[in-house]
Motif scaffolding. Structure first.
Motif, mmCIF file in Angstrom:
data_model
loop_
_atom_site.group_PDB
_atom_site.id
_atom_site.type_symbol
_atom_site.label_atom_id
_atom_site.label_comp_id
_atom_site.label_asym_id
_atom_site.label_seq_id
_atom_site.Cartn_x
_atom_site.Cartn_y
_atom_site.Cartn_z
ATOM 1 N N UNK A 66 0.665 -0.735 -0.316
ATOM 2 C CA UNK A 66 0.152 0.019 0.118
ATOM 3 C C UNK A 66 1.022 1.442 0.365
ATOM 4 N N UNK A 67 -0.071 2.242 0.298
ATOM 5 C CA UNK A 67 1.421 3.619 -0.038
ATOM 6 C C UNK A 67 2.342 3.855 1.339
ATOM 7 N N UNK A 68 2.590 3.080 2.642
ATOM 8 C CA UNK A 68 3.764 2.782 3.357
ATOM 9 C C UNK A 68 4.539 2.313 3.098
ATOM 10 N N UNK A 69 3.864 0.962 2.310
ATOM 11 C CA UNK A 69 5.029 0.079 1.490
ATOM 12 C C UNK A 69 5.349 0.260 0.532
ATOM 13 N N UNK A 70 4.682 1.161 -0.158
ATOM 14 C CA UNK A 70 6.044 1.534 -1.189
ATOM 15 C C UNK A 70 6.586 2.458 -1.496
ATOM 16 N N UNK A 71 6.270 3.557 -0.686
ATOM 17 C CA UNK A 71 7.243 4.506 -0.077
ATOM 18 C C UNK A 71 8.340 3.712 1.180
ATOM 19 N N UNK A 72 8.172 2.798 1.758
ATOM 20 C CA UNK A 72 9.249 2.060 2.255
ATOM 21 C C UNK A 72 10.295 1.451 1.275
ATOM 22 N N UNK A 73 10.139 0.890 0.681
ATOM 23 C CA UNK A 73 10.400 -0.122 -0.715
ATOM 24 C C UNK A 73 11.287 0.906 -1.578
ATOM 25 N N UNK A 74 11.080 2.343 -1.621
ATOM 26 C CA UNK A 74 11.525 3.577 -1.866
ATOM 27 C C UNK A 74 12.636 3.434 -1.529
ATOM 28 N N UNK A 75 13.013 3.630 -0.896
ATOM 29 C CA UNK A 75 13.327 4.112 0.455
ATOM 30 C C UNK A 75 14.618 3.227 0.527
ATOM 31 N N UNK A 76 14.032 1.561 1.069
ATOM 32 C CA UNK A 76 15.218 0.739 0.972
ATOM 33 C C UNK A 76 16.364 0.172 -0.350
ATOM 34 N N UNK A 77 15.356 0.552 -1.394
ATOM 35 C CA UNK A 77 16.226 0.252 -2.318
ATOM 36 C C UNK A 77 16.589 1.900 -3.188
ATOM 37 N N UNK A 78 16.939 2.784 -2.698
ATOM 38 C CA UNK A 78 17.267 3.922 -2.742
ATOM 39 C C UNK A 78 18.957 4.130 -2.213
ATOM 40 N N UNK A 79 18.632 3.248 -0.514
ATOM 41 C CA UNK A 79 19.420 3.012 0.541
ATOM 42 C C UNK A 79 20.607 2.275 -0.353
ATOM 43 N N UNK A 80 20.313 0.922 -0.408
ATOM 44 C CA UNK A 80 20.832 -0.100 -0.883
ATOM 45 C C UNK A 80 21.980 0.562 -2.699
ATOM 46 N N UNK A 81 21.112 1.465 -3.019
ATOM 47 C CA UNK A 81 22.074 1.619 -4.305
ATOM 48 C C UNK A 81 23.378 2.589 -4.411
ATOM 49 N N UNK A 82 22.842 3.217 -3.162
ATOM 50 C CA UNK A 82 24.280 4.166 -2.751
ATOM 51 C C UNK A 82 24.997 3.370 -1.560
ATOM 52 N N UNK A 83 24.870 1.993 -1.999
ATOM 53 C CA UNK A 83 25.747 1.422 -0.972
ATOM 54 C C UNK A 83 25.362 0.469 0.299
ATOM 55 N N UNK A 84 24.151 0.888 0.736
ATOM 56 C CA UNK A 84 23.840 0.662 2.242
ATOM 57 C C UNK A 84 23.834 -0.794 2.044
ATOM 58 N N UNK A 85 23.671 -1.105 3.586
ATOM 59 C CA UNK A 85 23.627 -2.578 3.722
ATOM 60 C C UNK A 85 22.332 -2.808 4.100
ATOM 61 N N UNK A 86 21.392 -3.565 3.147
ATOM 62 C CA UNK A 86 20.089 -3.523 3.557
ATOM 63 C C UNK A 86 20.026 -5.025 4.316
ATOM 64 N N UNK A 87 19.324 -5.524 5.032
ATOM 65 C CA UNK A 87 18.582 -6.810 5.076
ATOM 66 C C UNK A 87 17.352 -6.543 6.530
ATOM 67 N N UNK A 88 16.152 -7.094 5.337
ATOM 68 C CA UNK A 88 14.492 -6.759 5.982
ATOM 69 C C UNK A 88 14.040 -8.507 6.067
#
Length: 420
Positions: A66-88
């Protein structure tokens, strides 16, 4: 193209089993902020993630598209693309409806996506009903942590409508974040180092510290291995120490007799005891189960409120002027006997007062108070039935362990992502 999504085994210890069996002590010098509902929680979490430089660890029971899930997804993708290690880490039941495309976009960006106990439906029915990953934890750069009862879904926002949930979480900054980080990393199956302050089970810290400095925080959790009763014991211990007041707000209230007895005993010795229960539950059975216990508690002076504005999803409590707990654990058989849960215990006067004011406003303005009955009807019968039901549920970890969907296993599986 195909992307791998990791599969976490039910209750299977990570490689560093010793780390998993450690207790976490009281950590001084923390800053604790109460976050009420999604309106406070999501902006705080999302801003911390946007500022992440090294690592984001996330565990949640529910993530919706939903709108919360898609906002979270976008933030995590952007973080991973700039080199942040992301574990969900997601629960296979609560997140069982996520699409392969949604998960695939995360994995393609470099996010490590893990699913706890996923299982395919059989004739349209889920089989992974028990032993859920029910924790809600976020740790960013090992510097700021979030823990509570709020999932990543739009039904935690008021604009969702009458079914929007009333809930709580906390933001923690300070030494206790190291414990949250250590725990979240260990539960994700990663290698972690131990340090002084993380104690063996036989040296378990007290749920009620002898020193009373503000800013004390302790992480507690339950699993189906060595920490089955830690959260329940913390409640019982705190109730036994209560001298002035107790307020418990809990979405699913159906505890065992020991905890009920401590609530009753506190009221009998003159402690002001208030319970805030569901009046508009998202699960009707939860309301019916809780009401089986009302007469037993009302007859000894416990004040029971039912929150009727919208579904109550909180799992919080306070005792006297400085002890509080916030987390994912309900006081029912699923949370106390089956689910993987985590709470923080907090010793802080200002936080206790802030939580008390929030709950008092809830009780005064949005609840109906159950009338005290001079001659309670059938309370002994209801308590006996409740006792039997609860302790039958207590045996579910052993029973459900025989089911194929809950045999410990650790293997990757493939999810087909859409071509772009």
């Amino acid at each position: 193209m195909s992307v791998a999504v990791e599969h976490i085994a039910t209750d299977q210890p990570p490689d560093d089993a010793k780390a998993r069996d450690l207790d976490y002590g009281w950590q001084p010098g923390n800053r604790i902020e109460l976050l009420e509902n999604g309106e406070a929680y999501f902006p705080a979490v999302f801003e911390a993630m946007r500022q992440a430089q090294r690592e984001i660890l996330l565990e949640t029971f529910i993530l919706f598209e939903d709108k919360v899930g898609h906002e979270l997804q976008g933030i995590l993708i952007e973080a991973a693309q700039r080199g942040v290690k992301v574990i969900v880490s997601l629960d296979g039941f609560g997140c069982g409806e996520l699409s392969p495309a949604f998960l695939g976009e995360l994995a393609e960006a470099g996010v490590t996506v893990q699913m706890f106990d996923p299982a395919a439906k059989i004739v349209g029915i889920r089989t992974n009903w028990f032993r859920r990953l029910h924790r809600k934890i976020v740790v960013v750069d090992a510097a700021v942590g979030f823990i509570g009862g709020i999932n990543f879904s739009a039904d935690h926002l008021a604009d969702f409508g009458p079914e929007a949930k009333q809930d709580y979480a906390v933001q923690v900054s300070g030494p206790a974040v190291a414990d949250l980080h250590h725990f979240a990393l260990a539960q994700s199956g990663r290698q972690v180092r131990t340090r002084r302050g993380w104690r063996r089970r036989q040296q378990r810290p007290s749920p009620w510290p002898t020193h009373t400095d503000d800013g004390l925080v302790r992480l507690i959790y339950r699993d189906n291995l060595q920490h089955r009763d830690d959260i329940e014991e913390a409640y019982i211990h705190a109730l036994s120490k209560a001298q002035k007041r107790v307020v418990i707000a809990n979405a699913y209230f159906f505890p065992g007799y020991r905890l009920l007895r401590e609530i009753r005993n506190a009221a009998r010795r003159g402690v002001q005891v208030q319970l805030i229960m569901q009046g508009q539950p998202d699960v009707l059975l939860a309301k019916l189960a809780a009401r089986m216990l009302y007469d037993y508690l009302l007859k000894d002076g416990v004040v029971i409120h039912e929150y009727c504005q919208r579904p109550l999803h909180g799992k919080v409590a306070l005792v006297d002027d400085d002890w509080s707990t916030v987390g994912s654990s309900n006081l029912d058989p699923l949370s106390l006997s089956l689910n993987l849960e985590a709470n923080v215990l907090i010793r802080d006067h200002a936080f206790n007062q802030q939580l008390y004011q929030s709950l008092e406003t809830l009780a005064r303005n949005h609840c109906q108070t159950m009338p005290e009955k001079r001659k309670p009807r059938l309370w002994l019968w209801r308590l006996t039935v409740g006792f039997l039901v609860f302790h039958v549920m207590r045996h579910f970890p052993a029973l459900t362990g025989w089911l194929p969907a809950h045999k410990p296993r650790l293997k990757p599986f493939e999810s087909q992502a859409h071509e772009h």
